[in-house]
Design an enzyme around this catalytic site. Structure first.
Site, PDB file in Angstrom:
ATOM      1  N   ASP A  30       0.825  -1.213   0.000  1.00  9.70           N
ATOM      2  CA  ASP A  30       0.000   0.000   0.000  1.00  9.70           C
ATOM      3  C   ASP A  30       0.861   1.266   0.000  1.00  9.70           C
ATOM      4  OD1 ASP A  30      -2.437   1.300  -0.029  1.00  9.70           O
ATOM      5  OD2 ASP A  30      -2.614   1.353   2.150  1.00  9.70           O
ATOM      6  N   HIS A  56       2.331   3.477  -9.082  1.00  6.99           N
ATOM      7  CA  HIS A  56       2.110   2.044  -9.355  1.00  6.99           C
ATOM      8  C   HIS A  56       3.269   1.472 -10.176  1.00  6.99           C
ATOM      9  CE1 HIS A  56      -1.723   2.285  -7.507  1.00  6.99           C
ATOM     10  NE2 HIS A  56      -2.320   2.965  -8.454  1.00  6.99           N
ATOM     11  N   LEU A 111      10.573 -20.814  -4.106  1.00  7.51           N
ATOM     12  CA  LEU A 111       9.606 -19.853  -3.555  1.00  7.51           C
ATOM     13  C   LEU A 111       8.270 -20.009  -4.254  1.00  7.51           C
ATOM     14  CD1 LEU A 111       9.158 -17.220  -1.761  1.00  7.51           C
ATOM     15  CD2 LEU A 111       9.629 -15.935  -3.853  1.00  7.51           C
TER      16      LEU A 111
HETATM   17  C1  IPE Z   1      -1.535   0.153  -3.373  1.00  5.47           C
HETATM   18  O1  IPE Z   1      -1.356   1.525  -3.403  1.00  5.47           O
HETATM   19  C2  IPE Z   1      -1.799  -0.440  -4.719  1.00  5.47           C
HETATM   20  C3  IPE Z   1      -3.175  -0.895  -4.908  1.00  5.47           C
HETATM   21  C4  IPE Z   1      -4.154  -0.813  -4.056  1.00  5.47           C
HETATM   22  C5  IPE Z   1      -3.487  -1.498  -6.186  1.00  5.47           C
HETATM   23  P1  IPE Z   1      -2.594   2.509  -3.402  1.00  5.47           P
HETATM   24  O2  IPE Z   1      -3.005   2.756  -4.804  1.00  5.47           O
HETATM   25  O3  IPE Z   1      -3.677   2.045  -2.500  1.00  5.47           O
HETATM   26  O4  IPE Z   1      -1.910   3.818  -2.812  1.00  5.47           O
HETATM   27  P2  IPE Z   1      -2.519   4.787  -1.744  1.00  5.47           P
HETATM   28  O5  IPE Z   1      -2.917   3.989  -0.548  1.00  5.47           O
HETATM   29  O6  IPE Z   1      -3.692   5.459  -2.386  1.00  5.47           O
HETATM   30  O7  IPE Z   1      -1.401   5.732  -1.434  1.00  5.47           O
HETATM   31  C1  IPE Z   2      -5.528  -2.755  -0.171  1.00  3.38           C
HETATM   32  O1  IPE Z   2      -5.184  -1.426  -0.317  1.00  3.38           O
HETATM   33  C2  IPE Z   2      -5.457  -3.460  -1.476  1.00  3.38           C
HETATM   34  C3  IPE Z   2      -4.119  -3.610  -2.051  1.00  3.38           C
HETATM   35  C4  IPE Z   2      -2.994  -3.217  -1.521  1.00  3.38           C
HETATM   36  C5  IPE Z   2      -4.070  -4.275  -3.311  1.00  3.38           C
HETATM   37  P1  IPE Z   2      -6.282  -0.283  -0.457  1.00  3.38           P
HETATM   38  O2  IPE Z   2      -5.527   0.983  -0.569  1.00  3.38           O
HETATM   39  O3  IPE Z   2      -7.237  -0.596  -1.536  1.00  3.38           O
HETATM   40  O4  IPE Z   2      -7.057  -0.386   0.945  1.00  3.38           O
HETATM   41  P2  IPE Z   2      -7.921   0.668   1.740  1.00  3.38           P
HETATM   42  O5  IPE Z   2      -8.986   1.166   0.808  1.00  3.38           O
HETATM   43  O6  IPE Z   2      -7.015   1.786   2.154  1.00  3.38           O
HETATM   44  O7  IPE Z   2      -8.453  -0.080   2.926  1.00  3.38           O
HETATM   45 MG    MG Z   3      -4.130   2.342  -0.550  1.00  8.27          MG
END
Ligand code: IPE
Ligand code: IPE
Ligand code: MG
Length: 232
Positions: free
Chosen positions: A11, A28, A122
């Site tokens: 995240d 990303h 792995l």
């Molecule tokens: C995690 O990073 C990647 C996915 C959920 C696909 P986020 O896209 O959630 O990044 P933040 O949390 O908005 O910074």
């Molecule tokens: C969780 O992250 C999903 C992934 C990392 C793929 P999100 O960014 O979607 O989660 P929330 O919305 O903050 O809980």
């Molecule tokens: Mg996120």
């Protein structure tokens, strides 16, 4: 201890990019580099199974443009990394629903799974269109006819419901980057006794060395599983 199962909620990509004045999708792209680094470091840290949360079923609620970039990155990862993964003894398995993914992506997934099937160093499980609640529900639907179902049966059913190989293995350590402290519908059954590790580091800045630090922290913990501590 070796043969560990580590799961990571990757995240913070979007916030990391936004803080640098860049579009979320740039975060990303950078995040894909972190995946490379962490997968490379995992086997030597005693990790046998690594489950990465790449796309949750709730992530479909994001803008279409972001969803489409995430799907493209996932496909590109499978295409460009597969030879190296196979050569390094990594077996790839994608868990989650497949019926809502583009057919080209499903083909790429099947090919990656086939080509890496012999990997023994792995097990890399990538969670895509994944919802722990949905697949528990699916497992329970399948089980509904059986009245004498036991825990071990449910473990197998959950494994099957997510396209797994028939087992939903317990998580030893769950890591979440990006500062949030929640599970966001990830591996709810498998994390019953997982150690939890939350770090403010955003995913694009989490590499093999950060994984090593998390493993050091994990190894210092006393896992009791409901028993009393063993006197030292
Ligand atoms: C995690 O990073 C990647 C996915 C959920 C696909 P986020 O896209 O959630 O990044 P933040 O949390 O908005 O910074
Ligand atoms: C969780 O992250 C999903 C992934 C990392 C793929 P999100 O960014 O979607 O989660 P929330 O919305 O903050 O809980
Ligand atoms: Mg996120």
């Amino acid at each position: 201890m070796t043969d560990l199962h580590v799961a990571i909620i990757m995240d913070g990509n979007g916030r990391w990019a936004t803080a640098r004045g860049r579009p979320r999708n740039w975060g990303h792209r950078q995040g894909a580099e972190s995946v490379r680094s962490v997968v490379g470091a995992a086997p030597d840290l005693g990790i046998r199974t690594l489950t990465l949360y790449a796309f949750s079923s709730d992530n479909w609620k994001r803008p279409q443009s972001e969803v489409s970039v995430l799907m493209k990155l996932f496909r590109r990862y499978l295409r460009t990394e597969i030879d190296e993964l196979r050569d390094n003894g990594v077996r790839v398995k994608v868990i989650g629903r497949r019926d809502r993914l583009a057919s080209g992506l499903v083909t790429a997934i099947e090919r990656a799974e086939e080509q890496t099937a012999g990997g023994e160093r792995l097990e890399l499980r990538l969670a895509v269109d994944y919802s722990s609640r949905d697949l528990m529900l699916e497992a329970i639907r399948i089980a509904a006819a059986a009245s004498d179902i036991e825990r071990k049966d449910l473990v197998t059913l959950i494994g099957h419901a997510m396209n797994g190989d028939g087992e939903a293995p317990d998580v030893d350590l769950l890591i979440r980057t990006g500062g949030e402290r929640r599970l966001s519908d990830f591996l709810l059954w498998e994390c019953a006794y997982a150690e939890l590790y939350f770090t403010p580091t955003m995913w694009p800045e989490f590499h093999g060395s950060e994984l090593a630090a998390a493993m050091d922290d994990f190894r210092a913990r006393d896992r009791r599983f409901g028993r009393v501590a063993v006197a030292s």
